[in-house]
Enzyme design. Structure first.
Site, PDB file in Angstrom:
ATOM      1  N   LYS A 194       0.833  -1.245   0.001  1.00  0.00           N
ATOM      2  CA  LYS A 194       0.063  -0.027  -0.129  1.00  0.00           C
ATOM      3  C   LYS A 194       0.875   1.259  -0.073  1.00  0.00           C
ATOM      4  CE  LYS A 194      -0.614   0.128   5.023  1.00  0.00           C
ATOM      5  NZ  LYS A 194      -1.557   0.463   5.879  1.00  0.00           N
ATOM      6  N   TYR A 196      17.757  29.727   3.752  1.00  0.00           N
ATOM      7  CA  TYR A 196      16.762  30.501   4.330  1.00  0.00           C
ATOM      8  C   TYR A 196      17.284  30.851   5.932  1.00  0.00           C
ATOM      9  CZ  TYR A 196      13.828  30.205   0.332  1.00  0.00           C
ATOM     10  OH  TYR A 196      13.194  30.129  -0.854  1.00  0.00           O
TER      11      TYR A 196
END
Length: 340
Positions: free
Chosen positions: A33, A249
């Protein structure tokens, strides 16, 4: 471009340990899955078939159709768009109400709530569910449950296992009464499988252990599993960074000496969780990711053309205060995957 490499030798090593614990290869159902926990559903399905695995577990019909040709039986856990299915597909029924929406002649596995209380039919409603399935001409091919604490040192695993044993007795009694074929019984996920001293169920639904991890308490005698996935990034550019210069950043990383820093093409936009620069992370080769990870790239004190960002996600899981599953499943499906 970034890429994911899948180690075939490690995957087969894990499957050998799992098969030995389960007692037979026919008892192993690989869980595919969510893009095989981020590893690539087609790549992993192909390897599982090559190894000899006959059973698989997926999330929905879309995933089942992708791997239909690889397996003899595919259990679909959470599909809600019911219609006529392939004989290969077996649908998990999580409530009595769902029985009304499943087409006639569909193969189903009834999920029983033995204590997790997330979904599943109550133990008291088993007989009602079986009669409801018969009225709809549904084929009950499996009875299963799921453990809420198989990975923890507590009595809850044994409590739920005891409940499931009672479920099995009740189902066998009803099947004998109604002359029904005996369905397959299964409860074990990865953690539960390795807590059985003598595995005595028909299937084991093995997910994370296939990929090299078991997020269980350290007191358990876990097998020596090997991670299958490694994430690689390619260099975009290199520059010299001088003392007191800051990177990225917020300028979170400040150089204490002259270094070479390169930008590589992996970021949180690819599903590589954003490191905020507050905790040090070293790549597989020991390079440091410098400062904050950006959406599409990150800075590393390396000049290599390619860098292995990780070949074991346990360190990242600790940094992000999460589990290994979340690190691997987050990686985007559009990252090329290659079996080595």
């Amino acid at each position: 471009m970034a890429k994911i490499l899948l180690n075939k030798q490690n995957y087969f090593h894990n499957l050998k340990l799992i098969t030995k614990q389960a007692g037979a290869i026919e008892k192993v159902a690989v869980v595919l899955k969510d893009n095989a926990y981020g590893h690539g559903i087609l790549e992993i399905a192909s390897l599982a078939k090559e190894f000899g695995i006959k059973n698989a577990v997926v999330r929905d019909l879309k995933e089942a159709k992708k791997v239909e040709s690889f397996f003899e039986q595919i259990l679909i856990l959470a599909d809600t768009t019911f219609h006529n299915y392939s004989h290969t597909f077996h649908i998990a029924v999580n409530s009595i109400e769902q029985l009304e929406r499943v087409p006639e002649n569909t193969n189903i596995h009834l999920k029983i709530d033995t204590g997790m209380h997330r979904n599943g039919i109550s133990i008291d409603s088993i007989e009602t569910a079986i009669y409801g399935a018969l009225r709809k001409n549904l084929n009950i091919t499996g009875i299963f449950t799921h453990y809420r604490a198989a990975d923890e040192l507590s009595c809850e695993f044994f409590w739920q296992r005891s409940n499931f044993i009672q479920v099995k007795k009740a189902v066998l009694k009803i099947c004998e009464k109604l002359f029904l074929p005996i369905p397959k019984f299964h409860s074990a996920n990865s953690s539960a499988l390795f807590r059985f001293k003598n595995f005595d169920e028909d299937l084991a639904r093995v997910g994370i252990a296939c990929y090299g991890y078991l997020d269980t308490d350290s007191c358990f005698n876990n097998p020596n599993l090997k991670p299958v996935m490694s994430l690689w990034a390619k260099k975009l550019s290199t520059r010299e960074i001088y003392p007191k210069q800051r990177i990225g950043y917020g300028g979170i990383y400040t150089a204490s000496e002259k270094i070479n820093s390169s930008t590589y093409d992996v970021g949180y936009g690819d599903g590589f969780f954003r490191l905020n620069g507050k905790k040090k992370y070293l790549t597989a080769k020991g390079y440091e990711i410098l400062g904050r990870v950006s959406m599409d790239n990150c800075s590393i004190n390396s000049t290599d053309e390619e860098v292995c960002i990780f070949d074991d996600v346990r360190q990242l899981a600790k940094i992000h205060d999460t589990i290994t599953y979340e690190i691997t499943t987050a990686l985007k499906a559009n990252i090329p995957r290659e079996v080595i």
